[in-house]
Structures are given as structure tokens and as C-alpha cells.
Design a protein around this motif. Structure first.
Motif, PDB file in Angstrom:
ATOM      1  N   LEU A   1       0.837  -1.196   0.000  1.00 43.24           N
ATOM      2  CA  LEU A   1       0.000   0.000   0.000  1.00 43.24           C
ATOM      3  C   LEU A   1       0.876   1.252   0.000  1.00 43.24           C
ATOM      4  CD1 LEU A   1      -2.488  -1.121   2.801  1.00 43.24           C
ATOM      5  CD2 LEU A   1      -2.867  -1.222   0.324  1.00 43.24           C
ATOM      6  N   ALA A   2       0.276   2.371  -0.365  1.00 39.76           N
ATOM      7  CA  ALA A   2       0.965   3.664  -0.335  1.00 39.76           C
ATOM      8  C   ALA A   2       0.049   4.694   0.319  1.00 39.76           C
ATOM      9  CB  ALA A   2       1.340   4.107  -1.746  1.00 39.76           C
ATOM     10  N   MET A   3       0.674   5.666   0.968  1.00 43.52           N
ATOM     11  CA  MET A   3      -0.068   6.743   1.624  1.00 43.52           C
ATOM     12  C   MET A   3       0.648   8.061   1.358  1.00 43.52           C
ATOM     13  SD  MET A   3      -0.981   4.979   5.314  1.00 43.52           S
ATOM     14  CE  MET A   3      -2.427   5.988   5.675  1.00 43.52           C
ATOM     15  N   ARG A   4      -0.118   9.140   1.421  1.00 51.62           N
ATOM     16  CA  ARG A   4       0.432  10.477   1.195  1.00 51.62           C
ATOM     17  C   ARG A   4      -0.156  11.444   2.220  1.00 51.62           C
ATOM     18  NH1 ARG A   4       3.249  12.333  -2.386  1.00 51.62           N
ATOM     19  NH2 ARG A   4       2.863  10.640  -3.838  1.00 51.62           N
ATOM     20  N   ALA A   5       0.701  12.333   2.710  1.00 48.23           N
ATOM     21  CA  ALA A   5       0.282  13.463   3.545  1.00 48.23           C
ATOM     22  C   ALA A   5       0.504  14.709   2.701  1.00 48.23           C
ATOM     23  CB  ALA A   5       1.101  13.528   4.825  1.00 48.23           C
ATOM     24  N   ASP A   6      -0.572  15.396   2.357  1.00 45.66           N
ATOM     25  CA  ASP A   6      -0.479  16.552   1.465  1.00 45.66           C
ATOM     26  C   ASP A   6       0.091  17.796   2.138  1.00 45.66           C
ATOM     27  OD1 ASP A   6      -1.336  15.356  -0.899  1.00 45.66           O
ATOM     28  OD2 ASP A   6      -3.429  15.562  -0.313  1.00 45.66           O
ATOM     29  N   SER A   7       0.168  17.788   3.460  1.00 44.24           N
ATOM     30  CA  SER A   7       0.709  18.940   4.172  1.00 44.24           C
ATOM     31  C   SER A   7       1.420  18.473   5.432  1.00 44.24           C
ATOM     32  CB  SER A   7      -0.416  19.899   4.566  1.00 44.24           C
ATOM     33  OG  SER A   7       0.089  20.933   5.384  1.00 44.24           O
ATOM     34  N   LEU A   8       2.538  19.113   5.729  1.00 48.91           N
ATOM     35  CA  LEU A   8       3.259  18.834   6.970  1.00 48.91           C
ATOM     36  C   LEU A   8       3.062  19.966   7.978  1.00 48.91           C
ATOM     37  CD1 LEU A   8       6.581  17.225   5.663  1.00 48.91           C
ATOM     38  CD2 LEU A   8       4.369  16.171   6.134  1.00 48.91           C
ATOM     39  N   GLU A   9       2.051  20.772   7.747  1.00 46.47           N
ATOM     40  CA  GLU A   9       1.683  21.816   8.711  1.00 46.47           C
ATOM     41  C   GLU A   9       0.784  21.189   9.771  1.00 46.47           C
ATOM     42  OE1 GLU A   9       2.936  24.943   8.688  1.00 46.47           O
ATOM     43  OE2 GLU A   9       4.111  24.211   6.996  1.00 46.47           O
ATOM     44  N   ASP A  10       0.729  21.768  10.925  1.00 46.17           N
ATOM     45  CA  ASP A  10      -0.160  21.330  12.009  1.00 46.17           C
ATOM     46  C   ASP A  10       0.004  19.856  12.353  1.00 46.17           C
ATOM     47  OD1 ASP A  10      -1.287  23.927  12.153  1.00 46.17           O
ATOM     48  OD2 ASP A  10      -2.578  23.437  10.439  1.00 46.17           O
ATOM     49  N   LEU A  11       1.238  19.385  12.394  1.00 45.55           N
ATOM     50  CA  LEU A  11       1.499  18.004  12.774  1.00 45.55           C
ATOM     51  C   LEU A  11       1.285  17.815  14.271  1.00 45.55           C
ATOM     52  CD1 LEU A  11       4.846  17.455  10.827  1.00 45.55           C
ATOM     53  CD2 LEU A  11       2.638  16.375  10.309  1.00 45.55           C
ATOM     54  N   PRO A  12       0.701  16.693  14.672  1.00 45.68           N
ATOM     55  CA  PRO A  12       0.598  16.437  16.109  1.00 45.68           C
ATOM     56  C   PRO A  12       1.988  16.165  16.689  1.00 45.68           C
ATOM     57  CG  PRO A  12      -0.147  14.521  14.871  1.00 45.68           C
ATOM     58  CD  PRO A  12       0.136  15.617  13.874  1.00 45.68           C
ATOM     59  N   GLU A  13       2.120  16.380  17.973  1.00 46.40           N
ATOM     60  CA  GLU A  13       3.376  16.082  18.662  1.00 46.40           C
ATOM     61  C   GLU A  13       3.112  15.079  19.756  1.00 46.40           C
ATOM     62  OE1 GLU A  13       6.336  18.983  19.683  1.00 46.40           O
ATOM     63  OE2 GLU A  13       5.269  20.501  18.514  1.00 46.40           O
ATOM     64  N   PHE A  14       3.931  14.054  19.794  1.00 41.63           N
ATOM     65  CA  PHE A  14       3.863  13.047  20.840  1.00 41.63           C
ATOM     66  C   PHE A  14       5.255  12.935  21.443  1.00 41.63           C
ATOM     67  CE2 PHE A  14       0.469  11.920  17.935  1.00 41.63           C
ATOM     68  CZ  PHE A  14      -0.585  11.652  18.802  1.00 41.63           C
ATOM     69  N   GLY A  15       5.360  13.211  22.726  1.00 41.42           N
ATOM     70  CA  GLY A  15       6.646  13.137  23.401  1.00 41.42           C
ATOM     71  C   GLY A  15       6.946  11.732  23.876  1.00 41.42           C
ATOM     72  N   LEU A  16       8.209  11.519  24.189  1.00 39.50           N
ATOM     73  CA  LEU A  16       8.654  10.242  24.735  1.00 39.50           C
ATOM     74  C   LEU A  16       8.474  10.221  26.241  1.00 39.50           C
ATOM     75  CD1 LEU A  16      12.039   9.765  22.861  1.00 39.50           C
ATOM     76  CD2 LEU A  16      10.077   8.214  22.771  1.00 39.50           C
ATOM     77  N   PRO A  17       8.114   9.075  26.803  1.00 38.94           N
ATOM     78  CA  PRO A  17       8.149   8.962  28.258  1.00 38.94           C
ATOM     79  C   PRO A  17       9.564   9.272  28.754  1.00 38.94           C
ATOM     80  CG  PRO A  17       7.004   7.091  27.297  1.00 38.94           C
ATOM     81  CD  PRO A  17       7.621   7.866  26.150  1.00 38.94           C
ATOM     82  N   GLU A  18       9.665   9.779  29.959  1.00 44.30           N
ATOM     83  CA  GLU A  18      10.920  10.307  30.495  1.00 44.30           C
ATOM     84  C   GLU A  18      12.095   9.340  30.430  1.00 44.30           C
ATOM     85  OE1 GLU A  18      12.168  12.053  34.720  1.00 44.30           O
ATOM     86  OE2 GLU A  18      10.413  13.016  33.818  1.00 44.30           O
ATOM     87  N   ARG A  19      11.865   8.066  30.581  1.00 46.73           N
ATOM     88  CA  ARG A  19      12.986   7.107  30.631  1.00 46.73           C
ATOM     89  C   ARG A  19      13.665   6.903  29.275  1.00 46.73           C
ATOM     90  NH1 ARG A  19      10.943   0.859  30.892  1.00 46.73           N
ATOM     91  NH2 ARG A  19      12.868   0.427  29.804  1.00 46.73           N
ATOM     92  N   TYR A  20      13.022   7.317  28.197  1.00 44.18           N
ATOM     93  CA  TYR A  20      13.559   7.087  26.852  1.00 44.18           C
ATOM     94  C   TYR A  20      14.221   8.339  26.295  1.00 44.18           C
ATOM     95  CZ  TYR A  20      10.542   3.003  27.086  1.00 44.18           C
ATOM     96  OH  TYR A  20       9.935   1.838  27.471  1.00 44.18           O
ATOM     97  N   GLY A  21      15.109   8.114  25.344  1.00 42.72           N
ATOM     98  CA  GLY A  21      15.757   9.212  24.640  1.00 42.72           C
ATOM     99  C   GLY A  21      15.726   8.951  23.149  1.00 42.72           C
TER     100      GLY A  21
END
Length: 189
Positions: free
Chosen positions: A11-31
Motif C-alpha cells: 500500500l501507499a499513503m500520502r500526507a499533502d501537508s506537513l503543517e499542524d502536525l501532532p506532537e507526541f513526546g517520549l516517556p521520560e525514561r527514553y531518549g
């Protein structure tokens, strides 16, 4: 995470815009960090653990097939780390998109089996997508398969939508829609 109970359809997918991307942080123990010389083996082992290759040697050959040189990897290939040890990877890569223009490509997203199911792929994809945007890409694409429907749910959160080039792919998106509970069929253009 691969679901071997479904037919394997590319399969293939496309994102037409990279504006307004969600942000997901890492739990503290990870880098996280970018690629460093010698990381080919870590990449191969992560990909093998995630089911992409049978042996580390196959992973090393795969690495060099897709990345013939290390050029650019130090600012595009991301590793999540646990105690400094890499356990997941994604690349904010690039490729030829529609009409021959270069665009971002989310490439080789994998989390080793021991760390799967903890929501870490959202943080990994977030890092890669934000990096693509920082590198000047306005759009992005990726290739995947029906067996990766769990990952497809994550990609969808970042604005990726199905691209269809064949009846077989349409069949694949029906499978993914059923597995994910997301009606991808209504998103097909």
C-alpha cells in the motif's frame, strides 16, 4: 508489528501537508538520537526483531540496499533509545514524488518486539515528521502493507491518506479499514 493473518498487499499513503502536525513526546525514561557511524547493526537488529528480516546479515544487506552511503543519515535517521541502547528507528527520508518533485518520505519505521505496544511509535513518527518539515519538505509519502495495519493507524494521525493505483490496493484498504475501524474507503480519491 506484523499481522500475518491478513493477505500481504503493498500500500501507499500520502500526507499533502506537513503543517499542524501532532506532537507526541517520549516517556521520560527514553531518549532519541540521530544515526551515528556503526549504527547499521542496530538498525538491522531492530528491523529483524520487528519481522522485516530473518537474520542480522540480511538486515545489513537491506540497510546498504536502501542507504548505499551514510551521507545524510546523521540528520535524517532517528533512533529511540532505552538506557542509550537503540530500540526503534525511522527515517525522515526523501524521494521522487508526484510530477518528479522531491518530497519527504517516512521510511523504515520499526520498533523492536520488546518495546511494541507501548505507544512509542507515535513519538517516533512525530520526531521523523517534524524533522522532515524542518528539512523543508511540505508533503510526504510512505509505502506500507496490510500486515502493518497497526502502524497505518499511527500514520493516519499524521495526515497520511490512502493512494490507490490498482484493484489489489483497493482490496488492501478494505482489509485495513476493517482491522483499524477507520473508514479509509471514504478517504480514497
Amino acid at each position: 508489528m506484523w499481522d500475518k493473518t491478513v493477505p500481504m498487499i503493498e500500500l501507499a499513503m500520502r500526507a499533502d501537508s506537513l503543517e499542524d502536525l501532532p506532537e507526541f513526546g517520549l516517556p521520560e525514561r527514553y531518549g532519541w538520537r540521530f544515526f551515528q557511524p556503526g549504527d547499521e547493526r542496530a538498525w538491522a537488529e531492530i528491523e529483524m526483531s520487528a519481522g522485516e528480516f530473518q537474520k542480522p546479515e540480511d538486515g545489513l544487506k537491506g540497510f546498504r540496499k536502501y542507504y548505499p552511503t551514510d551521507e545524510g543519515l546523521d540528520g535524517r535517521m532517528i533512533f529511540l533509545t532505552d538506557g542509550g541502547c537503540p530500540f526503534a528507528t525511522a527515517t525522515a527520508w526523501y524521494g521522487e514524488g508526484e510530477h518528479g518533485a522531491e518530497e519527504g518520505r517516512l521510511h523504515w519505521v520499526s520498533v523492536d518486539a520488546a518495546h511494541q505496544g507501548q505507544g512509542l511509535s507515535k513519538a517516533l513518527v512525530s520526531l521523523a515528521m517534524h524533522r522532515m518539515r524542518a528539512l523543508g519538505h511540505r508533503r510526504a509519502y510512505l509505502t506500507t502493507q496490510t500486515a502493518s495495519w497497526v502502524a497505518i493507524k499511527v500514520y493516519h494521525r499524521f495526515g497520511f491518506r490512502p493512494e490507490i493505483a490498482s484493484e489489489r490496493e483497493l482490496e488492501g484498504w478494505k482489509i485495513v479499514s476493517e482491522k483499524t475501524g477507520i473508514d479509509f474507503m471514504q478517504e480514497i480519491q
